[in-house]
Design an enzyme around this catalytic site. Sequence first.
Site, short mmCIF file in Angstrom:
data_model
loop_
_atom_site.label_atom_id
_atom_site.label_comp_id
_atom_site.label_asym_id
_atom_site.label_seq_id
_atom_site.Cartn_x
_atom_site.Cartn_y
_atom_site.Cartn_z
N ARG A 83 0.80 -1.30 0.01
CA ARG A 83 -0.16 -0.05 -0.05
C ARG A 83 0.80 1.12 -0.05
O ARG A 83 1.96 1.19 0.45
CB ARG A 83 -1.01 0.02 1.14
CG ARG A 83 -2.00 -0.95 1.19
CD ARG A 83 -2.98 -0.74 2.39
NE ARG A 83 -2.23 -1.19 3.71
CZ ARG A 83 -1.67 -0.44 4.33
NH1 ARG A 83 -1.67 1.17 4.28
NH2 ARG A 83 -0.95 -0.67 5.56
N TYR B 227 -1.50 -3.42 -6.69
CA TYR B 227 -1.30 -4.33 -5.44
C TYR B 227 -2.24 -4.31 -4.48
O TYR B 227 -2.56 -3.13 -3.98
CB TYR B 227 0.25 -3.98 -5.04
CG TYR B 227 0.94 -4.91 -4.30
CD1 TYR B 227 1.63 -6.02 -5.00
CD2 TYR B 227 0.81 -5.27 -2.87
CE1 TYR B 227 2.33 -7.06 -4.20
CE2 TYR B 227 1.25 -6.15 -2.35
CZ TYR B 227 2.07 -7.15 -2.96
OH TYR B 227 2.64 -8.32 -2.33
N LYS C 30 -9.38 -2.59 2.01
CA LYS C 30 -9.38 -1.32 2.54
C LYS C 30 -10.17 -0.07 2.15
O LYS C 30 -10.69 0.76 3.17
CB LYS C 30 -7.80 -0.88 2.74
CG LYS C 30 -6.98 -1.98 2.82
CD LYS C 30 -7.01 -2.61 4.31
CE LYS C 30 -6.09 -3.76 4.61
NZ LYS C 30 -6.06 -4.21 5.96
N HIS D 269 -10.27 -2.74 11.47
CA HIS D 269 -9.20 -3.46 10.77
C HIS D 269 -8.78 -4.56 11.99
O HIS D 269 -7.72 -4.43 12.77
CB HIS D 269 -7.76 -2.52 10.69
CG HIS D 269 -6.87 -3.17 10.10
ND1 HIS D 269 -5.46 -2.79 10.28
CD2 HIS D 269 -6.65 -4.11 9.14
CE1 HIS D 269 -4.77 -3.37 9.49
NE2 HIS D 269 -5.40 -4.31 8.76
N SER E 278 -0.97 -3.35 10.15
CA SER E 278 -0.55 -4.45 9.30
C SER E 278 0.52 -5.02 9.41
O SER E 278 1.60 -4.57 10.11
CB SER E 278 -0.49 -3.49 7.80
OG SER E 278 -1.70 -2.83 7.73
N CYS F 180 1.39 -7.36 11.87
CA CYS F 180 1.58 -7.24 13.10
C CYS F 180 0.89 -8.34 13.86
O CYS F 180 0.66 -8.49 15.19
CB CYS F 180 0.99 -6.13 13.92
SG CYS F 180 2.33 -4.83 13.69
N ASP G 16 -8.95 -10.03 9.01
CA ASP G 16 -8.35 -8.45 8.63
C ASP G 16 -9.35 -7.59 8.85
O ASP G 16 -8.91 -6.49 9.44
CB ASP G 16 -7.95 -8.51 7.20
CG ASP G 16 -6.86 -7.25 7.00
OD1 ASP G 16 -5.98 -7.11 7.79
OD2 ASP G 16 -7.15 -6.49 6.16
N ARG H 6 2.57 -12.00 -0.34
CA ARG H 6 1.43 -12.47 -0.01
C ARG H 6 0.68 -13.72 -0.77
O ARG H 6 1.41 -13.92 -1.83
CB ARG H 6 0.29 -11.38 -0.18
CG ARG H 6 0.70 -9.98 0.51
CD ARG H 6 -0.28 -9.70 1.86
NE ARG H 6 0.35 -8.48 2.59
CZ ARG H 6 -0.24 -8.12 3.76
NH1 ARG H 6 -1.22 -8.95 4.08
NH2 ARG H 6 0.38 -6.99 4.48
P1 GTP Z 1 -1.86 -7.55 7.45
O1 GTP Z 1 -2.53 -8.58 6.58
O2 GTP Z 1 -1.11 -6.59 6.73
O3 GTP Z 1 -3.23 -6.82 8.12
O4 GTP Z 1 -1.10 -8.45 8.63
P2 GTP Z 1 -1.41 -9.20 9.89
O5 GTP Z 1 -1.68 -8.52 11.15
O6 GTP Z 1 -2.50 -10.21 9.54
O7 GTP Z 1 -0.01 -10.00 10.14
P3 GTP Z 1 0.34 -11.60 10.27
O8 GTP Z 1 -0.43 -12.22 11.06
O9 GTP Z 1 0.35 -11.74 8.72
O10 GTP Z 1 2.10 -11.49 10.57
C1 GTP Z 1 2.68 -10.64 10.08
C2 GTP Z 1 4.37 -11.09 10.56
O11 GTP Z 1 4.42 -10.85 12.02
C3 GTP Z 1 4.68 -12.37 10.08
O12 GTP Z 1 5.91 -12.26 9.46
C4 GTP Z 1 4.76 -13.23 11.43
O13 GTP Z 1 5.40 -14.31 11.42
C5 GTP Z 1 4.83 -12.17 12.44
N1 GTP Z 1 4.19 -12.58 13.77
C6 GTP Z 1 2.82 -12.93 13.93
N2 GTP Z 1 2.60 -13.26 15.24
C7 GTP Z 1 3.57 -13.32 15.69
C8 GTP Z 1 3.97 -13.48 17.23
O14 GTP Z 1 2.98 -13.61 18.17
N3 GTP Z 1 5.13 -13.16 17.66
C9 GTP Z 1 6.16 -12.73 16.79
N4 GTP Z 1 7.27 -12.47 17.10
N5 GTP Z 1 5.89 -12.54 15.43
C10 GTP Z 1 4.65 -12.92 14.81
C1 SPV Z 2 -2.80 -4.43 5.33
O1 SPV Z 2 -1.79 -3.57 5.00
O2 SPV Z 2 -3.09 -4.14 6.35
C2 SPV Z 2 -3.13 -5.55 4.62
C3 SPV Z 2 -2.70 -5.78 3.20
O3 SPV Z 2 -3.99 -6.35 5.12
S1 SPV Z 2 -3.41 -4.70 1.93
O4 SPV Z 2 -4.62 -5.52 1.36
O5 SPV Z 2 -2.35 -4.60 0.87
O6 SPV Z 2 -3.89 -3.52 2.63
MN MN Z 3 -4.58 -5.53 7.04
#
Ligand code: GTP
Ligand code: SPV
Ligand code: MN
Length: 609
Positions: free
Chosen positions: A73, A215, A224, A244, A266, A268, A291, A387
Amino acid sequence: MTLTDIKHKKLVDWVNEIAKMTTPDNIVICNGSQKQYDELIELQVNSGLCVRLNEEKKPGCVLFDSDPSDVARVEKRTFIAAPTAEEAGPTNNWIDPAELKATMTGLYTGCMKGRTMYVIPFSMGPLGSPISKLGVEITDSAYVVNNMMIMTRVGDKVLELLGTDGEFIPCLHSVGKPLQEGETDGGKWPCAPMDDKYISQFPATREIWSYGSGYGGNALLGKKCLALRIATVIARDEGWLAEHMLILKVTSPEGESKYVTAAFPSACGKTNLAMLIPTIPGWKVQTIGDDIAWMKPGADGRLYAINPEAGFFGVAPGTSAQSNYNALAAASKNTIFTNVALTADKDVWWEGIGYDAPGEVIDWNGNPWTQNKADKSQKPAAHPNSRFTAPAGQCPCIAEEWEDPNGVPVSAILFGGRRPSTIPLVHMARNWNHGVFLGSIVGSEVTAATLDVKAGTIRRDPFAMLPFCGYNMGDYFKHWIEVGAAAPSADVLPKIFYVNWFRKTAEGKWLWPGYGDNSRVLKWVFECCNGTAKTVDTPIGIMPTVDAIDRPEGVTEEDMKALLTVDVDGWLKEVEDIRTNHYPKFGSHLPQELAEMLDTLEASLKASK
Ligand code: GTP
Ligand code: SPV
Ligand code: MN
C-alpha cells in the site's frame, strides 16, 4: 452476460461513462464462475504475467511477480477527499474532491487503451445478508479480478440482488498503463509511476477512485477502500464499527466458547492470532476473519461481528507449519501467490517458511538466488510484503459460523502492536472509555505492509486504523465513545485489552515466544470475561498476577516479570509523547474523555513512584 443484459440503469450508465473516459478495447462482465476464473488465469499464464505452480504440490495455484515499485500500500498516495480538510482530519491526506477528480480524470482519460475493462459486481459480507454492502469494481487488471473472486463474493448473484435500482458503491480502478497499437505488457506487471498513483476515497459521495497500482489494498477495492475507509463513514452515520480486526472463536476445555476481535497494525499478527493452535491443552481457536470486522449492536445491545471478506490476503514471510499451520493449509491449493520465490520444481518458498531454500530458486525479481546464511546482508528471495490470496473456506480451522449473516457476539476486543519495550504482554481496560483510550494510543513499529514510511520506526497507529479511517480520527474516537454510551448497560459491552507479543530483551531477542503461546494470554482474557481471572490493579489498568499466565517453555520467571511489570518511567515517556506529539494533532476533535484519561494515567504513574 454482456452489458446489455444488466437491468440496473444507474450501473449501466456508470459503466458506459467510465468506458467513454478510459476507452478500453472491450468490456467483460464478471459472473464469478470457476470457468471465468480459469480463463483469466490461462490468459495471464500465456502472456507471461504469472506462472502456474506444480500441480501436485500446489494444485490450482499461480505465482505473480509485481513491478519492484508496486509491492505494498502507498500511504502517501492515499487520499480522503472529503468536502473539507477538517473532515478528513489530521491523519489523512486531503485534496479538494473537485480538484482531485479533475486530476484523476486527466489520468483516466484513455488509460484502458489496448486493455479489457472488467466489471466486477461483489458483495462484502454474505450474499443477501442485511448487513452486507454491495460494490461494483471496474478494473483493467485481470489479476485484480482473480483476487477479488477469492477475497469477495463476485458475480451474477450480486447483480440479481442489485435488481434494477439497488444501492452499490462504485469502485474505479486502473493500473494506469495504456497500451499503444500492437504493444503488450511483455510479461511485465503494469503500473504507473509513484507520483501518478492515487488511492482516492470520496466519503461524501461514497466513491472510490484508484489509479496506478495493481497491488493489494491499493487495487482490491473491496478491502481497505470499501470495507474500511468508506465503511467507517457509513458506520459513523449508522451507529456501528468498521474495524481493522481479526475475529476468532476461542473454546475452553469445558466447551464454553467466546468470540474475540483484535486490531493490530498491518503485518503485526492478525492472521497468526486468528488461526493459532493453542499450546495449552484442551483449548481450541477457530477463525471467523483475519483482517476486517464489522461490528453492529444487536437487539440485546451486544456487539455482533461479521467478516466482510471471503478470503485471506496474508503475509507470506514468517508463515510456516510451526508458526501458522492453518494459513499454510488454506494456501495449499487454489491460491494466488504474489512476490514469493519460485523453486526449481515450481513450488513456492519464502523466508521463515520453516526450511532452507531447496537449491537455486528464482527470487521475486525473477533472478536466480541461492541461499547464503553466512551473508547477513543477502537480500530476501521473497519480498517482505509478499502475500498469498487464499479462499477462507479452505482454512482447516475456519469456524462453521464464519458466514453467519447475523454475526457473532463479541466478548473481548484486543488492541496491540509491535513494541520492543514499555508495553506489557497484556493489560485490561477498566471500562469501555478506558479501552477507547488504549485504542487511541496504540503505537507500533512500521512494517513492510506500507511502502512509503520507513519500516522499523515506531509511530502512533490508533486502533490500527491510521491508514484506514475515512474521516477525522478525532471524531472516530468520539464515535467509539458513543457506541459504548449507546449500550443498554456496561456489561453487554466487550472488555477491552492491550496486548504486546513483541517485547525484546536488551540483546534484541523476543521475550515472549508468541504464535501458539499467545493462547495463554487468550485464556486470561477469557477468564477476565468470566470474572475468574487472577488480576492486580496497576496505574495503567488491570493486569495478570505474575502466576496468572502459565509460562511457556523457555520463558523464565524473570522474563515473565519483565513482561508483566509496569515500566513506570517508560510509561511516563509514553504519556509525554502522547501529550506533546499525538493528542494535540486532533485539536478540538479530541474527546474530552480521552484528555482526562491521559491526566489520570499520568497522575497514577507519578503516585506509584
Ligand atoms: P496484514 O495482513 O498486513 O493486516 O497483517 P497481519 O496483522 O494479519 O499480520 P500477520 O499475522 O500476517 O503477521 C505478520 C508477521 O508477524 C509475520 O511475519 C508473522 O510471522 C509475525 N508474527 C505474527 N504473530 C507473531 C507473534 O506472536 N510473535 C512474533 N514474534 N511474530 C509474529
Ligand atoms: C494491510 O496492509 O493491512 C493488509 C494488506 O491487510 S493490504 O490489503 O495490501 O492493505
Ligand atoms: Mn490488514
